[in-house]
Design a protein around this motif. Structure first.
Motif, PDB file in Angstrom:
ATOM      1  N   ILE A 155     -44.452  23.383   4.299  1.00 34.69           N
ATOM      2  CA  ILE A 155     -44.520  22.022   4.828  1.00 34.69           C
ATOM      3  C   ILE A 155     -43.335  22.014   5.779  1.00 34.69           C
ATOM      4  CG2 ILE A 155     -43.951  19.670   4.702  1.00 34.69           C
ATOM      5  CD1 ILE A 155     -44.809  20.026   1.816  1.00 34.69           C
ATOM      6  N   MET A 156     -43.687  22.056   7.197  1.00 38.27           N
ATOM      7  CA  MET A 156     -42.588  22.177   8.602  1.00 38.27           C
ATOM      8  C   MET A 156     -42.467  20.693   8.932  1.00 38.27           C
ATOM      9  SD  MET A 156     -42.214  25.075  10.567  1.00 38.27           S
ATOM     10  CE  MET A 156     -40.850  25.012  11.530  1.00 38.27           C
ATOM     11  N   MET A 157     -40.993  20.515   8.721  1.00 40.24           N
ATOM     12  CA  MET A 157     -40.728  19.142   9.444  1.00 40.24           C
ATOM     13  C   MET A 157     -39.384  19.004  10.056  1.00 40.24           C
ATOM     14  SD  MET A 157     -40.606  17.468   5.399  1.00 40.24           S
ATOM     15  CE  MET A 157     -40.399  15.836   5.796  1.00 40.24           C
ATOM     16  N   ASP A 158     -39.006  18.095  10.728  1.00 37.55           N
ATOM     17  CA  ASP A 158     -37.860  17.992  11.298  1.00 37.55           C
ATOM     18  C   ASP A 158     -36.697  17.236  10.328  1.00 37.55           C
ATOM     19  OD1 ASP A 158     -35.861  17.687  13.552  1.00 37.55           O
ATOM     20  OD2 ASP A 158     -36.488  15.543  13.822  1.00 37.55           O
ATOM     21  N   LEU A 159     -36.912  15.795  10.138  1.00 37.43           N
ATOM     22  CA  LEU A 159     -36.132  15.267   9.320  1.00 37.43           C
ATOM     23  C   LEU A 159     -36.914  15.252   7.882  1.00 37.43           C
ATOM     24  CD1 LEU A 159     -33.248  13.554   9.487  1.00 37.43           C
ATOM     25  CD2 LEU A 159     -34.976  11.430   9.534  1.00 37.43           C
ATOM     26  N   VAL A 160     -36.056  15.555   7.156  1.00 34.04           N
ATOM     27  CA  VAL A 160     -36.548  15.794   5.538  1.00 34.04           C
ATOM     28  C   VAL A 160     -36.024  14.488   4.643  1.00 34.04           C
ATOM     29  CG1 VAL A 160     -36.576  17.170   3.514  1.00 34.04           C
ATOM     30  CG2 VAL A 160     -36.503  18.139   5.712  1.00 34.04           C
ATOM     31  N   ILE A 190     -43.086  24.350  -0.164  1.00 37.09           N
ATOM     32  CA  ILE A 190     -41.659  24.979   0.493  1.00 37.09           C
ATOM     33  C   ILE A 190     -41.520  24.139   1.788  1.00 37.09           C
ATOM     34  CG2 ILE A 190     -40.774  27.020   1.269  1.00 37.09           C
ATOM     35  CD1 ILE A 190     -42.584  28.582  -0.507  1.00 37.09           C
ATOM     36  N   ILE A 191     -40.228  23.507   1.796  1.00 35.72           N
ATOM     37  CA  ILE A 191     -40.031  22.980   3.161  1.00 35.72           C
ATOM     38  C   ILE A 191     -39.289  23.617   4.322  1.00 35.72           C
ATOM     39  CG2 ILE A 191     -38.300  20.863   4.056  1.00 35.72           C
ATOM     40  CD1 ILE A 191     -39.070  19.933   1.056  1.00 35.72           C
TER      41      ILE A 191
END
Lengths: 330, 330
Positions: free
Chosen positions: A267-272, A236-237
């Motif tokens: 999943i934690m992120m800035d740019l996917v 899960i983004i």
């Protein structure tokens, strides 16, 4: 006309704001399409004000995507190309420069008249053309149509405006069909799926009327859902951009997945991007970041990427007929 | 042996730390090469502790590259694969899990003996192998060599360790030549350029000795400098990652450029990629972010990308013979 020369960057207003606020360090953030103008605009502002200019080099896809780090480093950050979102309070020193298009819309709206079938026409557009909606309405009315320009929810700055993640202005009042003024396909597709109505595209840049066909994207979404039916491990983004962060939704989805005897990692992120997810070995992704990602980049990820409404279909919590685009509403 | 199975992720220690600190939300950050292990490690930790795990999906290239946003969202962030940098105090809740390699180095160090020409041998490596340097030293000494393991500056956690942006441990004491234990080319190249000495690579993963040849990279750098000699507008890149941010250097370079009658814009960004710089129309870039970028991605940017020492050569402030790799020293 599609050239950015036809857009108003409001340089005089920017210079006034800098002088009025005595800002000495100034940030400039542009969406991709305007980045090539960054150096010239920076030069103009610096010459006029003597301020130190820092240009954001990060990708920028919407008002949800403020360069918060840069905002913290400067006295004022000018964010070009988008209207303010209701939840932009996290960066108090951000000025939104909407960059209105100078493109004439009268001709293409007149041209659309022979293709319009209904009586009540919903007018929708992006922020670049919202100042032209009144003129478009008058043309429709003078030809006996009823013109509907919906207010939308608190994320929507102007009546009739739609975002890639918010079609609420199209749902405000019932319409027979919609006329979208602009050049892209994504916004009108969202409106078509969200309302179940016909959407015509009136493209003022090439003076062309296009009938929207959502069958291809529906087939793609069905394929993504089909490929995810046997998934047992989901990724899960969650996006860390302030206007896209939906951690509560992600936790809710993780619980829902586990309730069905499957598992999920967050999943934690800035740019996917497809590249950046390549190393994560899961059976399917669920995207709670920008809703466009799963649609625009379909087939480019190493596992099928579902939207939250599509996950619910995969898990049997909703029916296939309930398929809509994911939205971030107020 | 190059498989990550041969690395120690210290799961038992991580579980102890989580229990000792009563952490309920835990972040995990992996460099690219270890990301495929993320899901399994997250599962193991979650099963043992019941904590909520958030995995960083962002690119990660070094200890300079802490996911600060994620660190702020969790009780503890475990950062895998790198040793602490001296300036990591911005994130107090970050634990560095160095992920030591289990690769045997004795065989390849023995193999290197017939290739070593000097008497005083400087031993250098990355954090994955630092715990093996003592054993390597003993082998060298038992064959009559003098073994030098330099301390390095405050950015260096272990004697003999080099980073992609810091070769200070190689400069601590004079050596006849260097033996680098590891598989890459970048670190030994930096040592060769920084010291002017011969560097042998002892690769424990394939049990191979390689002689380093820096002529290709020197030719590339000369070409980049040559192409930038007529540049009148520079784009100076500043990275917002805490361990890579060199704004003061960027401002100094901007002044230097202007003193020479040319101009420069400062571009501030997180992830520096050729794609992301494509829209910026400048004659040359100057990279103050990760020093490896200009070298590793040579030829992939839409304008030549200089390092700060190379800019000084372009402007005539330094001579071509003074060419060294850019470093971020303490």
């Amino acid at each position: 006309m599609a050239d950015s020369e036809a857009f108003d960057f409001q340089i005089a207003r920017i210079i006034d704001v800098i002088r009025d606020t005595n800002a000495t360090v100034v940030g400039l953030q542009f969406p991709e399409g305007f980045k090539r103008r960054a150096s010239g605009i920076a030069h103009e502002i610096e010459e006029a004000t003597g301020s130190q200019i820092l240009i954001s080099g990060n990708p920028c896809f919407g008002a949800c995507d403020i360069d918060v780090d840069l905002a913290h480093r400067v006295d004022i950050l000018f964010h070009f190309g988008h209207a303010v979102l209701d939840d932009s309070s996290y960066a108090q020193n951000v000025y939104f420069i909407e960059v209105r298009s100078n493109a004439e819309i009268e001709k293409v709206v007149n041209k659309s008249l022979k293709n319009l079938e209904g009586q009540r026409i919903g007018l929708i557009t992006t922020v670049q053309h919202v100042h032209k909606l009144q003129a478009a309405c008058e043309i429709l009315r003078s030809h006996g149509k009823v013109c509907v320009v919906g207010k939308g929810d608190a994320k929507i700055a102007y009546p009739g405006q739609v975002l890639g993640c918010n079609f609420s202005s199209a749902r405000t009042e019932p319409c027979d069909e919609y006329l979208y003024i602009g050049s892209g396909y994504f916004h009108p597709m969202g409106v078509a799926l969200s309302t179940g109505r016909r959407v015509l595209i009136a493209d003022p840049f090439v003076n062309e009327i296009r009938e929207l066909d959502i069958s291809k994207v529906l087939k793609q979404r069905s394929a993504v859902i089909g490929k995810s039916l046997d998934a047992t491990l989901f990724g899960i983004i969650v996006c860390s951009k302030p206007g896209q962060e939906r951690m509560q939704l992600a936790l809710k989805l993780q619980n829902m997945i586990r309730k069905h005897g499957k598992d999920a990692r967050i999943i934690m992120m800035d740019l996917v991007t497809p590249d950046q997810l390549l190393q994560f070995k899961v059976d399917a992704f669920v995207n709670t970041a920008c809703p466009r990602l799963a649609i625009d980049e379909v087939g480019r990820f190493n596992a099928p990427m579902l939207t939250p409404p599509e996950l619910e279909i995969v898990l049997g919590e909703k029916k296939w007929e309930d398929l809509v685009f994911d939205e971030i509403t107020a």
